[in-house]
Design a protein around this motif. Sequence first.
Motif, PDB file in Angstrom:
ATOM      1  N   ALA A 100       7.536  -2.126  -3.909  1.00 59.54           N
ATOM      2  CA  ALA A 100       7.484  -0.878  -4.676  1.00 59.54           C
ATOM      3  C   ALA A 100       7.921  -1.183  -6.096  1.00 59.54           C
ATOM      4  O   ALA A 100       9.077  -1.553  -6.340  1.00 59.54           O
ATOM      5  N   SER A 144       2.466  -0.950  -5.597  1.00 62.49           N
ATOM      6  CA  SER A 144       3.203  -0.724  -4.350  1.00 62.49           C
ATOM      7  C   SER A 144       2.272  -0.991  -3.181  1.00 62.49           C
ATOM      8  O   SER A 144       1.038  -0.924  -3.313  1.00 62.49           O
ATOM      9  N   ASP A 182       2.567   1.363   1.859  1.00 64.73           N
ATOM     10  CA  ASP A 182       3.831   1.204   2.574  1.00 64.73           C
ATOM     11  C   ASP A 182       3.973   2.319   3.591  1.00 64.73           C
ATOM     12  O   ASP A 182       3.963   3.505   3.248  1.00 64.73           O
ATOM     13  N   SER A 184       6.737   4.926   3.030  1.00 66.01           N
ATOM     14  CA  SER A 184       6.713   5.758   1.829  1.00 66.01           C
ATOM     15  C   SER A 184       5.715   6.893   2.013  1.00 66.01           C
ATOM     16  O   SER A 184       5.004   6.974   3.018  1.00 66.01           O
ATOM     17  N   GLU A 201       3.283   7.308  -0.101  1.00 66.46           N
ATOM     18  CA  GLU A 201       2.102   6.926  -0.850  1.00 66.46           C
ATOM     19  C   GLU A 201       0.864   6.919   0.053  1.00 66.46           C
ATOM     20  O   GLU A 201       0.892   6.423   1.170  1.00 66.46           O
TER      21      GLU A 201
END
Length: 285
Positions: A121, A180, A211, A214, A216
Amino acid sequence: MKNHKFLASTFLILLFGLFGGSAADRLPAAVPETQQITIDTQIEAIAAVDVGTKMDWQTVRNGSTTDTSIGKGEIISTVIYSDSVLSNGGDISAVKNTGFDSSNLMDKKYNLESEKVMTYAGSSGSHLVGEESLILDVKGNYTSNSSEGVACVFSDTNLIHNPMFQNVVEAQSSILNLNSGQISTKGQIRAVGMSISTSAGMGYQIAVTPDSNSNEEFTDGIVKTRFAGDIMEARDKKSSEPRKDAYVNDWKKPAATNQWSDSTDAIGNISSVQKTFKYKSGLKL
């Protein structure tokens, strides 16, 4: 519609000519003194990171690693491996395991195995870049004398009783400007073996995803892969049967060629890139 850009290009070239025969890789046997190496790496950091692994391994049967020509019954296998990861900051979690065994191995086992899993990240404009490359080059000469000049297997002018070959295979991956994401790779190479049934082999896997821990939805960056091979095989000479002069030099003429490549580029917001490659070549598959 979600705002993202994905550019993928896959290029495949196959050129293959085969007219019979059993020509294929024969691996050199390991030397009496063998080595085993293991390297385990674990990183948990918010920092700039620079990690690299390199190996250049050559094994020769009926010859020397300093030879500039290929002698009688000589077989040469060359392995070139490199892996690097570099970041200028950010949060990185990485585990990498590399193992090497120079002894004779049977099929389904590999002399070199390297596997890694990384989560990254970026912060304050930091990025991660990485590259991994595997090259396997196996060639052999069964002439009664050394070939003249450089180590080219299709250059001798003497009779032989087994086919000649020169096969080069490579697998490469690149990660550029990654903000990331999660990356996992696995590389494998088999380059020595005592039994005629042991084949040359290479395997490679890569997966790039957001990830999982996360929120995202995409990985932002560039992912590139390339797999390629250049194969040349000659025909066997049946010494038990008389042959016409017109066919006496078939052993030094390529009877089968196979030049191929596969490449993928993914640029932008990436939800997933996964590639798997396997290569195997031998007298008995």
